[in-house]
Design a protein around this motif. Structure first.
Motif, PDB file in Angstrom:
ATOM      1  N   THR A 177       0.794  -1.226   0.000  1.00  0.00           N
ATOM      2  CA  THR A 177       0.000   0.000   0.000  1.00  0.00           C
ATOM      3  C   THR A 177       0.826   1.276   0.000  1.00  0.00           C
ATOM      4  O   THR A 177       0.358   2.317  -0.440  1.00  0.00           O
ATOM      5  CB  THR A 177      -0.907   0.046   1.238  1.00  0.00           C
ATOM      6  N   VAL A 207      -5.088  -4.129  -2.669  1.00  0.00           N
ATOM      7  CA  VAL A 207      -5.619  -4.986  -3.723  1.00  0.00           C
ATOM      8  C   VAL A 207      -4.534  -5.974  -4.119  1.00  0.00           C
ATOM      9  O   VAL A 207      -3.428  -5.581  -4.500  1.00  0.00           O
ATOM     10  CB  VAL A 207      -6.077  -4.172  -4.942  1.00  0.00           C
ATOM     11  N   GLU A 212      -9.659  -6.879  -3.207  1.00  0.00           N
ATOM     12  CA  GLU A 212      -9.276  -6.131  -2.021  1.00  0.00           C
ATOM     13  C   GLU A 212      -9.143  -7.073  -0.834  1.00  0.00           C
ATOM     14  O   GLU A 212      -9.990  -7.932  -0.609  1.00  0.00           O
ATOM     15  CB  GLU A 212     -10.304  -5.043  -1.687  1.00  0.00           C
ATOM     16  N   SER A 214      -9.336  -7.782   2.992  1.00  0.00           N
ATOM     17  CA  SER A 214     -10.027  -7.243   4.161  1.00  0.00           C
ATOM     18  C   SER A 214      -9.444  -7.743   5.477  1.00  0.00           C
ATOM     19  O   SER A 214      -9.723  -7.187   6.545  1.00  0.00           O
ATOM     20  CB  SER A 214     -11.521  -7.595   4.111  1.00  0.00           C
TER      21      SER A 214
END
Length: 243
Positions: A177, A207, A212, A214
Motif C-alpha cells: 500500500t 488490492v 481487495e 479485508s
C-alpha cells in the motif's frame, strides 16, 4: 566482478533450520541468528546507520547479513539492501521479504513475489509490554482476550503477542500500500491452540490479485523465550476477501 553473481556461503552455525521457518511456509527462505554477525555493509547501506549507536549498527549488520544469506538461497548474489522512506528494506525486483530484530535475535525471510505477494515477520521477548503500551496499541476487544488468555493459557505474554502480530501485519501491509497503518486499524484475534491469528482491517485494504484484502492471517510461536509472528500474503486472494 558482478556482485550479483558472486556466491554467498552460509556459515555452518547458520545452516540449521531457522526458528522463524516454523511459521513461514515454503517457498520462502528463512535465516536467523541468536548472535551478532560480523560482516561488511555494502555500498549505500552505511549511510542509513552512519550516526547510529553501536547496538543499532550491530542489529542492522546482522539483519542485512541474514537477508543476504536468505537471498543466496534463492540464487541471488550479494547486493545492497537499502532502506525506504519508513525504514523498510528495499528488495531486488521480483523479491519480497522482511527483517526483524530484538534482544538476542535477528532474522530475515525472503521469497519470490510470484509465489508470495508480501511477508511480514516480527520477533519479541516473551515478556510483558512496558506500562502504558498496551492501552496505546489495542482495542477493547483485544484487551478482553488478553485478560482471558492470561488466566487460561499461562506461559505466553499475550499483550506482547498482540504487539508482535500487529508489527507483522504492518510489515506485510506497507509494501502493498505504501501507506501507514495504525495499531488500532487492525483488530486481532488469536487461536491459542493452533498458533494462528487473524487481523481484520478497519480501513481500506490493499488490492492483491485483483481483489481487495479485508483481513490478514498469520501464525505465531513461542520458542526459546521469544515470541515470533509472521504474516504471508498469497498472490491470489480467496473469494472471502481475506488472506
Amino acid at each position: 566482478m558482478d556482485s550479483a553473481q558472486t556466491p554467498v556461503e552460509t556459515p555452518p552455525h547458520l545452516a540449521a533450520r531457522a526458528l522463524i521457518a516454523e511459521i513461514v511456509p515454503a517457498p520462502a527462505e528463512c535465516v536467523d541468528t541468536r548472535e551478532e554477525l560480523d560482516a561488511e555493509l555494502l555500498a549505500g547501506e552505511l549511510e542509513h546507520i552512519a550516526r547510529a549507536v553501536p547496538s543499532r549498527r550491530a542489529e542492522f549488520v546482522s539483519g542485512r547479513t541474514c537477508a543476504r544469506l536468505a537471498l543466496a538461497r534463492l540464487g541471488l548474489g550479494p547486493r545492497p539492501i537499502l532502506a525506504g522512506a519508513r525504514g523498510e528494506p528495499k528488495w531486488p525486483r521480483g523479491i519480497v521479504g522482511s527483517i526483524t530484530h530484538c534482544a538476542g535475535y535477528r532474522g530475515a525471510v525472503v521469497a519470490r513475489s510470484a509465489q508470495i505477494a508480501s511477508v511480514g515477520i516480527d520477533a519479541e521477548p516473551n515478556a510483558a509490554l512496558p506500562e502504558g503500551v498496551l492501552d496505546a496499541i489495542s482495542l477493547p476487544a483485544e484487551q478482553a482476550w488478553i485478560e482471558r488468555l492470561s488466566t487460561t493459557h499461562q506461559g505466553v505474554s499475550w499483550d506482547r503477542l498482540l504487539f508482535s502480530a500487529k508489527e507483522a501485519v504492518y510489515k506485510a501491509w506497507y509494501p502493498l500500500t505504501l501507506r501507514w497503518l495504525d495499531f488500532v486499524d487492525a483488530a486481532v484475534t488469536v487461536e491459542p491452540e493452533r498458533g494462528r491469528f487473524t487481523a481484520k482491517l478497519r480501513t481500506g485494504g490493499p488490492v492483491v490479485g485483483g481483489r481487495e484484502v479485508s483481513e490478514f492471517s498469520g501464525r505465531w510461536v513461542v520458542r526459546e523465550n521469544l515470541i515470533l509472528a509472521a504474516v504471508t500474503v498469497p498472490p491470489r486472494v480467496p473469494n472471502r476477501g481475506g488472506v
